[in-house]
Design an enzyme around this catalytic site. Structure first.
Site, PDB file in Angstrom:
ATOM      1  N   GLY A 186      74.845 -17.135  -1.644  1.00 46.55           N
ATOM      2  CA  GLY A 186      75.968 -16.814  -2.518  1.00 46.55           C
ATOM      3  C   GLY A 186      75.730 -15.717  -3.531  1.00 46.55           C
ATOM      4  O   GLY A 186      76.671 -15.097  -4.020  1.00 46.55           O
ATOM      5  N   ASP A 194      75.053 -17.574  -7.862  1.00 48.32           N
ATOM      6  CA  ASP A 194      76.471 -17.274  -7.966  1.00 48.32           C
ATOM      7  C   ASP A 194      77.169 -18.171  -8.984  1.00 48.32           C
ATOM      8  O   ASP A 194      77.934 -17.711  -9.813  1.00 48.32           O
ATOM      9  CB  ASP A 194      77.148 -17.376  -6.583  1.00 48.32           C
ATOM     10  CG  ASP A 194      76.828 -18.678  -5.836  1.00 48.32           C
ATOM     11  OD1 ASP A 194      76.130 -19.548  -6.396  1.00 48.32           O
ATOM     12  OD2 ASP A 194      77.287 -18.822  -4.687  1.00 48.32           O
ATOM     13  N   ASP A 236      77.389 -25.271 -11.115  1.00 55.64           N
ATOM     14  CA  ASP A 236      78.407 -26.322 -11.038  1.00 55.64           C
ATOM     15  C   ASP A 236      77.800 -27.578 -11.662  1.00 55.64           C
ATOM     16  O   ASP A 236      77.792 -27.716 -12.881  1.00 55.64           O
ATOM     17  CB  ASP A 236      78.802 -26.488  -9.562  1.00 55.64           C
ATOM     18  CG  ASP A 236      79.879 -27.521  -9.331  1.00 55.64           C
ATOM     19  OD1 ASP A 236      80.416 -28.050 -10.307  1.00 55.64           O
ATOM     20  OD2 ASP A 236      80.199 -27.807  -8.158  1.00 55.64           O
ATOM     21  N   LYS A 289      81.082 -23.554 -14.053  1.00 55.51           N
ATOM     22  CA  LYS A 289      82.277 -24.410 -14.008  1.00 55.51           C
ATOM     23  C   LYS A 289      82.294 -25.307 -15.235  1.00 55.51           C
ATOM     24  O   LYS A 289      81.435 -26.173 -15.403  1.00 55.51           O
ATOM     25  CB  LYS A 289      82.270 -25.276 -12.754  1.00 55.51           C
ATOM     26  CG  LYS A 289      82.878 -24.598 -11.550  1.00 55.51           C
ATOM     27  CD  LYS A 289      83.125 -25.608 -10.444  1.00 55.51           C
ATOM     28  CE  LYS A 289      83.360 -24.872  -9.145  1.00 55.51           C
ATOM     29  NZ  LYS A 289      83.383 -25.793  -7.988  1.00 55.51           N
ATOM     30  N   PHE A 346      87.562 -25.010  -6.478  1.00 52.59           N
ATOM     31  CA  PHE A 346      86.665 -24.467  -5.461  1.00 52.59           C
ATOM     32  C   PHE A 346      86.999 -22.995  -5.261  1.00 52.59           C
ATOM     33  O   PHE A 346      88.115 -22.646  -4.882  1.00 52.59           O
ATOM     34  CB  PHE A 346      86.788 -25.229  -4.138  1.00 52.59           C
ATOM     35  CG  PHE A 346      85.674 -24.882  -3.194  1.00 52.59           C
ATOM     36  CD1 PHE A 346      84.418 -25.468  -3.338  1.00 52.59           C
ATOM     37  CD2 PHE A 346      85.858 -23.937  -2.193  1.00 52.59           C
ATOM     38  CE1 PHE A 346      83.372 -25.124  -2.487  1.00 52.59           C
ATOM     39  CE2 PHE A 346      84.820 -23.592  -1.340  1.00 52.59           C
ATOM     40  CZ  PHE A 346      83.576 -24.186  -1.487  1.00 52.59           C
ATOM     41  N   ASP A 373      81.347 -18.646  -0.396  1.00 56.00           N
ATOM     42  CA  ASP A 373      81.979 -18.897   0.902  1.00 56.00           C
ATOM     43  C   ASP A 373      82.704 -20.230   0.967  1.00 56.00           C
ATOM     44  O   ASP A 373      82.540 -21.100   0.114  1.00 56.00           O
ATOM     45  CB  ASP A 373      80.915 -18.901   2.007  1.00 56.00           C
ATOM     46  CG  ASP A 373      80.091 -20.190   1.996  1.00 56.00           C
ATOM     47  OD1 ASP A 373      79.643 -20.594   0.908  1.00 56.00           O
ATOM     48  OD2 ASP A 373      79.934 -20.799   3.063  1.00 56.00           O
ATOM     49  N   ARG A 390      83.030 -14.552   2.012  1.00 55.69           N
ATOM     50  CA  ARG A 390      82.045 -13.955   1.097  1.00 55.69           C
ATOM     51  C   ARG A 390      82.376 -12.493   0.805  1.00 55.69           C
ATOM     52  O   ARG A 390      82.001 -11.959  -0.222  1.00 55.69           O
ATOM     53  CB  ARG A 390      80.632 -14.018   1.717  1.00 55.69           C
ATOM     54  CG  ARG A 390      80.052 -15.403   1.816  1.00 55.69           C
ATOM     55  CD  ARG A 390      78.571 -15.325   2.088  1.00 55.69           C
ATOM     56  NE  ARG A 390      78.014 -16.550   2.635  1.00 55.69           N
ATOM     57  CZ  ARG A 390      77.656 -17.610   1.917  1.00 55.69           C
ATOM     58  NH1 ARG A 390      77.816 -17.605   0.613  1.00 55.69           N
ATOM     59  NH2 ARG A 390      77.151 -18.678   2.498  1.00 55.69           N
TER      60      ARG A 390
HETATM   61  P1  5GP Z   1      75.398 -27.084  -8.163  1.00 55.37           P
HETATM   62  O1  5GP Z   1      74.116 -27.520  -7.546  1.00 55.37           O
HETATM   63  O2  5GP Z   1      75.253 -26.383  -9.474  1.00 55.37           O
HETATM   64  O3  5GP Z   1      76.402 -28.209  -8.259  1.00 55.37           O
HETATM   65  O4  5GP Z   1      76.078 -26.083  -7.140  1.00 55.37           O
HETATM   66  C1  5GP Z   1      75.577 -24.825  -6.999  1.00 55.37           C
HETATM   67  C2  5GP Z   1      75.777 -24.301  -5.620  1.00 55.37           C
HETATM   68  O5  5GP Z   1      76.873 -24.939  -4.957  1.00 55.37           O
HETATM   69  C3  5GP Z   1      76.130 -22.838  -5.716  1.00 55.37           C
HETATM   70  O6  5GP Z   1      74.980 -22.056  -5.555  1.00 55.37           O
HETATM   71  C4  5GP Z   1      77.123 -22.654  -4.594  1.00 55.37           C
HETATM   72  O7  5GP Z   1      76.414 -22.304  -3.419  1.00 55.37           O
HETATM   73  C5  5GP Z   1      77.752 -24.011  -4.394  1.00 55.37           C
HETATM   74  N1  5GP Z   1      79.059 -24.134  -5.078  1.00 55.37           N
HETATM   75  C6  5GP Z   1      79.340 -24.849  -6.188  1.00 55.37           C
HETATM   76  N2  5GP Z   1      80.646 -24.716  -6.531  1.00 55.37           N
HETATM   77  C7  5GP Z   1      81.176 -23.889  -5.604  1.00 55.37           C
HETATM   78  C8  5GP Z   1      82.503 -23.343  -5.425  1.00 55.37           C
HETATM   79  O8  5GP Z   1      83.466 -23.562  -6.176  1.00 55.37           O
HETATM   80  N3  5GP Z   1      82.671 -22.513  -4.356  1.00 55.37           N
HETATM   81  C9  5GP Z   1      81.656 -22.213  -3.490  1.00 55.37           C
HETATM   82  N4  5GP Z   1      81.960 -21.393  -2.492  1.00 55.37           N
HETATM   83  N5  5GP Z   1      80.403 -22.692  -3.641  1.00 55.37           N
HETATM   84  C10 5GP Z   1      80.173 -23.521  -4.688  1.00 55.37           C
HETATM   85 MG    MG Z   2      74.443 -21.377  -3.663  1.00 55.95          MG
END
Ligand code: 5GP
Ligand code: MG
Length: 188
Positions: free
Chosen positions: A53, A107, A110, A138, A159, A166, A172
């Site tokens: 990402g 990227d 979350d 987020k 999302f 993606d 992407r």
């Molecule tokens: P975390 O581990 O912080 O919850 O999520 C991080 C990873 O989840 C990011 O690197 C990304 O790849 C994916 N991700 C989290 N939220 C989104 C979103 O809204 N859209 C997309 N495409 N990927 C997300």
């Molecule tokens: Mg990622």
């Protein structure tokens, strides 16, 4: 909020809602680069991008950084569609980071679990310093007790796709950041 229609390479109609347009993204990345340049000055920096990402952000960001720079990558994957699966980390392509100032690039922040696991793995390798920079955070979704030092945009809990992010491997290449409408999920 601007709504536009765009078309994938498969010529499938993909209705998406623009969250950040190209000019907003460019301004955000410019400010991110300024903060990073101010923080590190002339000190050599090792960037580690989290694939896949972060590729678009990496390409835009590193050309705005002024210090001596090395660029490596790690690959993580956790999402299937919009659902989180088990996290895997492949660090075969990461550079030597021992006794280096290191900046981890992703990227989106979350829950924070992905960057936390990558950060823990890298910390064990003994960098001089280890910070993180993300394009998106987020709001209110974090499940970890730390935040990246550099964040370009705070966004609502939707999302998002485009600018490297993606949905099932597609979108992407969108030059802007968009929310997938709930009715579009499952059609990619
Ligand atoms: P975390 O581990 O912080 O919850 O999520 C991080 C990873 O989840 C990011 O690197 C990304 O790849 C994916 N991700 C989290 N939220 C989104 C979103 O809204 N859209 C997309 N495409 N990927 C997300
Ligand atoms: Mg990622």
């Amino acid at each position: 909020m601007v709504r536009r229609r765009c078309y994938t390479k498969l010529e499938k109609k993909v209705p998406v809602k623009t969250l950040l347009d190209e000019s907003q993204l460019n301004n955000g990345v410019e400010k991110l680069a300024q903060s990073i340049n101010e923080t590190y000055g002339d000190r050599p920096l090792t960037i580690v991008g989290v694939l896949t990402g972060s590729v678009v952000l990496m390409a835009d960001l590193i050309r705005k950084l002024k210090m001596p720079l090395r660029v490596g990558v790690v690959q993580t994957s956790s999402y299937q569609g919009t659902e989180r699966g088990a996290l895997t980390i492949n660090s075969d392509m990461m550079l030597d980071i021992t006794d280096r100032d290191v900046l981890l690039i992703d990227d989106i922040f979350d829950t924070g679990h992905t960057l936390q696991e990558v950060r823990d793995l890298m910390q064990r390798l003994g960098p001089t310093s280890l910070k993180s920079a993300v394009l998106l955070c987020k709001t209110g979704c974090q499940k970890v007790d730390w935040m990246p030092e550099f964040v370009a945009f705070d966004i609502p809990d939707e999302f998002v796709v485009g600018y490297g992010l993606d949905y099932n491997g597609e979108y992407r290449n969108l030059p802007f950041l968009a929310c997938l409408e709930p009715e579009d999920l499952g059609e990619a």
